[in-house]
Design an enzyme around this catalytic site. Sequence first.
Site, PDB file in Angstrom:
ATOM      1  N   LYS A 119       0.871  -1.171   0.000  1.00 23.60           N
ATOM      2  CA  LYS A 119       0.000   0.000   0.000  1.00 23.60           C
ATOM      3  C   LYS A 119       0.911   1.225   0.000  1.00 23.60           C
ATOM      4  O   LYS A 119       1.601   1.500   0.992  1.00 23.60           O
ATOM      5  CB  LYS A 119      -0.896   0.011   1.244  1.00 23.60           C
ATOM      6  CG  LYS A 119      -1.686   1.302   1.379  1.00 23.60           C
ATOM      7  CD  LYS A 119      -2.552   1.312   2.613  1.00 23.60           C
ATOM      8  CE  LYS A 119      -3.068   2.717   2.891  1.00 23.60           C
ATOM      9  NZ  LYS A 119      -3.895   2.784   4.102  1.00 23.60           N
ATOM     10  N   GLY A 139      -8.721   8.490   9.796  1.00 24.43           N
ATOM     11  CA  GLY A 139      -9.081   8.473  11.216  1.00 24.43           C
ATOM     12  C   GLY A 139     -10.141   9.476  11.623  1.00 24.43           C
ATOM     13  O   GLY A 139     -10.455   9.592  12.805  1.00 24.43           O
ATOM     14  N   ALA A 154      -9.967   4.938   4.123  1.00 17.88           N
ATOM     15  CA  ALA A 154      -9.903   6.044   5.085  1.00 17.88           C
ATOM     16  C   ALA A 154     -11.204   6.831   5.201  1.00 17.88           C
ATOM     17  O   ALA A 154     -11.856   7.124   4.209  1.00 17.88           O
ATOM     18  CB  ALA A 154      -8.774   7.024   4.765  1.00 17.88           C
ATOM     19  N   GLY A 155     -11.510   7.140   6.447  1.00 17.36           N
ATOM     20  CA  GLY A 155     -12.608   8.043   6.761  1.00 17.36           C
ATOM     21  C   GLY A 155     -13.919   7.378   7.148  1.00 17.36           C
ATOM     22  O   GLY A 155     -14.799   8.031   7.698  1.00 17.36           O
ATOM     23  N   ASN A 170      -9.864   0.762   9.356  1.00 12.61           N
ATOM     24  CA  ASN A 170      -9.016   0.581  10.530  1.00 12.61           C
ATOM     25  C   ASN A 170      -9.630   1.250  11.755  1.00 12.61           C
ATOM     26  O   ASN A 170     -10.204   0.612  12.629  1.00 12.61           O
ATOM     27  CB  ASN A 170      -7.605   1.107  10.251  1.00 12.61           C
ATOM     28  CG  ASN A 170      -6.598   0.720  11.339  1.00 12.61           C
ATOM     29  OD1 ASN A 170      -5.404   0.647  11.076  1.00 12.61           O
ATOM     30  ND2 ASN A 170      -7.019   0.440  12.546  1.00 12.61           N
ATOM     31  N   SER A 171      -9.601   2.595  11.776  1.00 11.96           N
ATOM     32  CA  SER A 171     -10.019   3.314  12.989  1.00 11.96           C
ATOM     33  C   SER A 171     -11.447   2.992  13.403  1.00 11.96           C
ATOM     34  O   SER A 171     -11.733   2.862  14.599  1.00 11.96           O
ATOM     35  CB  SER A 171      -9.892   4.822  12.761  1.00 11.96           C
ATOM     36  OG  SER A 171      -8.579   5.161  12.439  1.00 11.96           O
TER      37      SER A 171
END
Lengths: 67, 283
Positions: B122, B183, B209-210, B231-232
């Site tokens: 990545k 995040g 993301a997001g 992830n987050s």
Amino acid sequence: MITIELNGCKQGVPPGSSVSDILALIGSNGKNAAVLVNEKIVRPENRSTVFLHEGDRVEVLVFAGGG
Amino acid sequence: MKETVSKSWFLPEEDNRHQYNFEFMDLLPLGSYTFSSRLILGTGKYSDIRTMLDAVRASGAELVTVALRRFNREQMEDDLFGPLSEIGGITLMPNTSGASSAAEAVRAAHIARELSGSPFVKVEIHPNPQHLMPDPIETFEASKILAGEGFIVMPYISADPVLAKRLEEVGCASVMPLGSAIGSGQGLKTSGMLDLIIRESTVPVIVDAGLRSPGEAAAAMEMGCAAVLVNSAIAAAGDPVAMAGAFSLGVVAGRRAFTAGLMPKSGHAIATSPLTSFLGKEP
């Protein structure tokens, strides 16, 4: 003793130390780590025969959490 | 009084004509690999390794991101390679986070491949820690080099259709535009641009993301995204393992909805019940 730079910090090590000796010194079994000496990757099979010299820059890297 | 409903209204139990086949093949192709899960998991920010591993298992993810870091004897628990190796069916996708130039990212990719043996990388180059927006120029340069070297390159980018096309042209296996800032949990702020990227791309488009909720993951998949990287939203959830399972369901629901074909939108109401011939009214 010679002085090397290990993960960005000065470190005194006995002359004639190999990469394997350094891994043992810092408590890494080396299995899950990548090692670079002066920005060149040292493969696991060569770690006991690559010896360090004064001023060498050694990086020991592992996988940590990341997204 | 308890209401009873005649069984005859339902299909007989042995008649499974209308049961959905959850086993149908809808694989995600990335390079020469295929994956049955369309949820890619990040491993950062978890409170402990055990929770992270349980979340990976609960998510059903087959592609998992990790980051390169200096070995630290005081933080041995940071070393995830061994624990992740214990989970079967996982392919690692190291990221180049921490790199602020193409040269650094290429170097990180080489080291990560040496360590993981995985051809996936990545490409993630975000020089400004204040907003973590990806550098398009360095990302393009690094991706071009790594694709030329045979890596399966997955670049993290802003939702820019022009950049996405250029990355596709230099051999990237996918493009991974952001839904919103890393995040931030702000969801699919870029949905208009994502729609353009999906329409133009011939490689899988993965929102990275997001995202904050499984509903947003489902919405991304309904739009035609090939996968999502989360992830987050899972690591920072009240119950990360349960949230991992919820995201897995959201991704499956969204993908099934996309392949089923959503109904066309209409600017006006279209009745679902007959509006004529009602109780004495003239037809």
